[in-house]
Scaffold this motif. Structure first.
Motif, mmCIF file in Angstrom:
data_model
loop_
_atom_site.group_PDB
_atom_site.id
_atom_site.type_symbol
_atom_site.label_atom_id
_atom_site.label_comp_id
_atom_site.label_asym_id
_atom_site.label_seq_id
_atom_site.Cartn_x
_atom_site.Cartn_y
_atom_site.Cartn_z
ATOM 1 N N LEU A 243 -7.015 53.432 126.013
ATOM 2 C CA LEU A 243 -7.236 54.542 127.079
ATOM 3 C C LEU A 243 -6.160 54.356 128.160
ATOM 4 O O LEU A 243 -5.444 55.146 128.616
ATOM 5 N N TRP A 244 -6.030 52.892 128.806
ATOM 6 C CA TRP A 244 -5.249 52.964 129.848
ATOM 7 C C TRP A 244 -3.738 52.976 129.481
ATOM 8 O O TRP A 244 -2.760 53.059 130.332
ATOM 9 N N SER A 245 -3.509 52.924 128.336
ATOM 10 C CA SER A 245 -2.072 52.896 127.804
ATOM 11 C C SER A 245 -1.691 54.427 127.558
ATOM 12 O O SER A 245 -0.643 54.594 127.122
ATOM 13 N N GLY A 246 -2.563 55.353 127.759
ATOM 14 C CA GLY A 246 -2.287 56.721 127.676
ATOM 15 C C GLY A 246 -2.286 57.373 125.751
ATOM 16 O O GLY A 246 -2.015 58.436 125.773
ATOM 17 N N ALA A 247 -2.946 56.417 125.141
ATOM 18 C CA ALA A 247 -2.860 56.977 123.874
ATOM 19 C C ALA A 247 -3.871 58.409 123.574
ATOM 20 O O ALA A 247 -3.550 59.279 122.755
ATOM 21 N N PHE A 248 -4.737 58.391 124.424
ATOM 22 C CA PHE A 248 -5.677 59.337 124.227
ATOM 23 C C PHE A 248 -4.898 60.789 124.836
ATOM 24 O O PHE A 248 -5.305 61.702 124.541
ATOM 25 N N GLU A 249 -4.177 60.335 125.782
ATOM 26 C CA GLU A 249 -3.477 61.596 126.575
ATOM 27 C C GLU A 249 -2.530 61.958 125.575
ATOM 28 O O GLU A 249 -2.111 63.140 125.305
ATOM 29 N N ARG A 250 -1.548 61.121 124.904
ATOM 30 C CA ARG A 250 -0.355 61.467 124.021
ATOM 31 C C ARG A 250 -1.013 62.203 122.619
ATOM 32 O O ARG A 250 -0.360 62.836 122.230
ATOM 33 N N HIS A 251 -2.125 61.759 122.339
ATOM 34 C CA HIS A 251 -2.972 62.392 121.152
ATOM 35 C C HIS A 251 -4.000 62.727 121.387
ATOM 36 O O HIS A 251 -5.215 62.241 120.953
ATOM 37 N N PRO A 252 -4.367 63.882 121.980
ATOM 38 C CA PRO A 252 -5.576 64.552 122.280
ATOM 39 C C PRO A 252 -6.674 64.815 120.939
ATOM 40 O O PRO A 252 -7.775 64.983 121.351
ATOM 41 N N GLY A 253 -6.033 65.073 119.991
ATOM 42 C CA GLY A 253 -6.764 65.127 118.656
ATOM 43 C C GLY A 253 -7.370 63.792 117.989
ATOM 44 O O GLY A 253 -7.923 63.791 117.005
ATOM 45 N N LEU A 254 -6.851 62.724 118.646
ATOM 46 C CA LEU A 254 -7.392 61.344 118.237
ATOM 47 C C LEU A 254 -8.752 61.226 118.596
ATOM 48 O O LEU A 254 -8.938 61.122 119.714
ATOM 49 N N ARG A 255 -9.721 60.751 117.599
ATOM 50 C CA ARG A 255 -11.000 60.395 117.860
ATOM 51 C C ARG A 255 -11.161 58.934 117.580
ATOM 52 O O ARG A 255 -10.793 58.552 116.667
ATOM 53 N N PHE A 256 -11.656 58.171 118.407
ATOM 54 C CA PHE A 256 -11.932 56.711 118.412
ATOM 55 C C PHE A 256 -13.406 56.372 118.660
ATOM 56 O O PHE A 256 -14.100 56.634 119.426
ATOM 57 N N GLY A 257 -13.852 55.557 117.707
ATOM 58 C CA GLY A 257 -15.260 55.056 118.008
ATOM 59 C C GLY A 257 -15.268 53.671 117.725
ATOM 60 O O GLY A 257 -14.550 52.764 117.159
ATOM 61 N N VAL A 258 -16.558 52.968 118.506
ATOM 62 C CA VAL A 258 -16.881 51.640 118.299
ATOM 63 C C VAL A 258 -18.223 51.445 117.630
ATOM 64 O O VAL A 258 -19.497 52.194 117.846
ATOM 65 N N ALA A 259 -18.240 50.681 116.378
ATOM 66 C CA ALA A 259 -19.234 50.741 115.454
ATOM 67 C C ALA A 259 -20.111 49.421 115.518
ATOM 68 O O ALA A 259 -19.435 48.432 115.722
ATOM 69 N N GLU A 260 -21.228 49.453 115.588
ATOM 70 C CA GLU A 260 -22.366 48.258 115.564
ATOM 71 C C GLU A 260 -22.265 47.114 116.550
ATOM 72 O O GLU A 260 -21.864 46.258 116.412
ATOM 73 N N SER A 261 -21.978 47.639 117.762
ATOM 74 C CA SER A 261 -21.582 46.738 118.973
ATOM 75 C C SER A 261 -22.537 47.277 120.072
ATOM 76 O O SER A 261 -22.167 47.045 121.106
ATOM 77 N N GLY A 262 -23.534 48.211 119.812
ATOM 78 C CA GLY A 262 -24.288 48.744 120.847
ATOM 79 C C GLY A 262 -23.630 49.802 121.714
ATOM 80 O O GLY A 262 -22.415 49.868 121.558
ATOM 81 N N CYS A 263 -24.319 50.167 122.719
ATOM 82 C CA CYS A 263 -23.473 50.836 123.751
ATOM 83 C C CYS A 263 -24.245 50.620 125.089
ATOM 84 O O CYS A 263 -23.890 51.211 126.005
ATOM 85 N N TRP A 264 -24.852 49.278 125.195
ATOM 86 C CA TRP A 264 -25.225 48.905 126.600
ATOM 87 C C TRP A 264 -24.141 48.604 127.492
ATOM 88 O O TRP A 264 -24.548 48.706 128.657
ATOM 89 N N TRP A 265 -23.202 48.258 126.971
ATOM 90 C CA TRP A 265 -22.235 47.808 127.908
ATOM 91 C C TRP A 265 -21.170 48.904 128.513
ATOM 92 O O TRP A 265 -20.590 48.824 129.551
ATOM 93 N N LEU A 266 -21.376 50.115 127.866
ATOM 94 C CA LEU A 266 -20.563 51.083 128.409
ATOM 95 C C LEU A 266 -20.799 51.747 129.730
ATOM 96 O O LEU A 266 -19.778 52.093 130.178
ATOM 97 N N PRO A 267 -22.104 52.164 130.219
ATOM 98 C CA PRO A 267 -22.096 52.707 131.510
ATOM 99 C C PRO A 267 -21.321 51.964 132.546
ATOM 100 O O PRO A 267 -20.756 52.337 133.399
ATOM 101 N N ASN A 268 -21.453 50.555 132.616
ATOM 102 C CA ASN A 268 -20.888 49.719 133.621
ATOM 103 C C ASN A 268 -19.458 49.748 133.492
ATOM 104 O O ASN A 268 -18.661 49.641 134.480
ATOM 105 N N GLN A 269 -18.914 49.549 132.066
ATOM 106 C CA GLN A 269 -17.429 49.742 131.807
ATOM 107 C C GLN A 269 -16.917 50.851 132.309
ATOM 108 O O GLN A 269 -15.878 51.159 132.818
#
Length: 428
Positions: A243-269
């Motif tokens: 995200l911070w390196s701009g990969a999502f901006e340079r590649h708007p068609g790129l989809r990225f996911g995180v598996a089996e790590s919960g999502c409890w950490w995401l709101p604060n992040q």
């Protein structure tokens, strides 16, 4: 049938399949057979080490295999697998490696399954990945409408070879890519050397996913608590590198996911990253984030998802901060930490007071969009095996249910909406 009474189309965003390890030999290039024999010869030593460190519980393992012997064959036997999926009410699945998470008896060659990491020998890593990918392509092709196979991709290797494997995997019928969550001594994922890889993933419409499993276990000694406290952090870490390196901006068609790590950490992040980007006091001394053209939360909603295996009630309570469409439920079949073989009971205990419209998104429709499942083909199967809202304890009259969540929905991402944070009653 109505919206509130139709059976659910359930897609598990995190399931596992893999051959008993020794059976991978025909899928492995012959030049690596001798190395494979050496790898097989070390299995007992690896299992003994897992037991010594507490990662494997001998008594639990014995009972798990005894109680679930038939169902566990679904890790590689197609007929048994479909029986287990139907029993769980699951119409389709995303298939990660390593069916056996207790004895590692179905580990991909050279440990490139859930332990895929940047510290593996590049030659052996790619050879093992290709062997698993070849088998997996055959496995999912038998009922392609029900399976999205996740190709193993040792992305820290030679870029040309990695890109070629992406196209080969796509041509063979696989639909997603699992990359190492740890690069160890290789280039981190903000390095522009990976841009051709992200471009190829976007071009082939193959989501890139990390999965929990790899961690620097050599640092933990026999302190298992350290391992379990960090094991879900490592797969999440590539998110902010991309995200911070701009990969999502340079590649708007790129989809990225995180598996089996919960999502409890995401709101604060997400709260922290958005505020930093938007000029919070604590970040004003930093240089502008030139690589980004929009707040992190906008990239999240556009390109990021979480395969939130065995989603917890606490996480569902945070879904308006995370984004309902960003949460993809998973059963983790056939791993013991998942919901199988009691998925129907688990769903009732977990979703009984969640609005039906949102439940449909989390349990299947969001995953169908991310991984490219044909919902029209799956609809007859869902009507046959899927549980109804009533079976999950969800009432026909959804008015009170919707009303009970109205305030949380209105607040949403409180740092953007300007509403008080509901749990603390404080402003953003």
């Amino acid at each position: 049938m109505t919206e509130h009474s139709d059976p659910y189309l359930i897609i598990s965003s995190d399931c596992h399949a893999g051959l008993p390890t020794e059976l991978y030999r025909p899928y492995l290039d012959s030049a690596f057979h001798r190395d494979f024999d050496d790898f097989l010869g070390q299995r007992d030593a690896r299992r003994e080490e897992m037991t010594r460190l507490g990662v494997r519980n001998e008594a639990f393992a014995a009972k798990w295999f005894e109680d679930n012997e038939e169902g566990l064959r679904g890790g590689w036997d197609t007929a048994q697998r479909l029986k287990e999926l139907d029993g769980d009410g699951v119409a389709a699945e995303v298939v990660f490696p390593d069916a056996d998470a207790v004895d590692s008896g179905t580990a991909a060659p050279f440990g490139v399954g859930l332990g895929l990491s940047g510290d593996q020998d590049p030659r052996l890593g790619m050879a093992g990945a290709r062997a698993h990918n070849r088998w997996l392509a055959e496995f999912v092709a038998r009922h392609s409408e029900r399976h999205c196979g996740v190709a193993l991709l040792p992305v820290t290797g030679e870029v040309d070879e990695v890109v070629a494997e992406i196209h080969r995997a796509r041509d063979s019928g696989l639909g997603a890519l699992m990359i190492p969550s740890m690069w160890v001594d290789k280039a981190p994922y903000h390095d522009r050397r990976y841009d051709p890889v992200w471009a190829a993933a976007a071009e082939t419409r193959m989501p890139v996913v990390t999965h929990s499993g790899a961690a620097p276990r050599h640092e933990y000694g026999d302190h298992l608590g350290i391992y379990v406290s960090e094991v879900t952090w490592w797969p999440a870490r590539p998110l902010w590198f991309l995200l911070w390196s701009g990969a999502f901006e340079r590649h708007p068609g790129l989809r990225f996911g995180v598996a089996e790590s919960g999502c409890w950490w995401l709101p604060n992040q997400l709260w922290f990253m958005d505020r930093l980007y938007l000029g919070a006091h604590g970040g004003k001394k930093l240089s502008p984030f030139a690589e980004l053209k929009r707040p992190p939360s906008e990239y999240l909603d556009r390109q990021v998802f979480v395969c939130a295996t065995n989603t917890k009630r606490r996480e569902l309570a945070q879904r308006y901060e995370i984004g309902v469409d960003n949460i993809l439920w998973g059963s983790d079949f056939p791993h013991p930490e998942g919901t199988w073989p009691d998925t129907r009971g688990w769903l009732k205990r977990t979703f009984h007071d969640i609005p039906v419209s949102e439940t449909r998104r989390i349990l299947g429709l969001a995953a169908a969009e991310v991984f490219g499942f044909d919902t029209a083909k799956l609809a007859p199967l869902a009507r046959r095996v899927g549980p109804t809202p009533a079976e999950l304890g969800q009432p026909d009259d959804q008015g009170p249910v919707e009303a009970s969540w109205a305030r949380s929905r209105e607040v949403g991402r409180h740092w953007l909406t300007g509403h008080d944070f509901p749990a603390l009653g404080v402003s953003p």
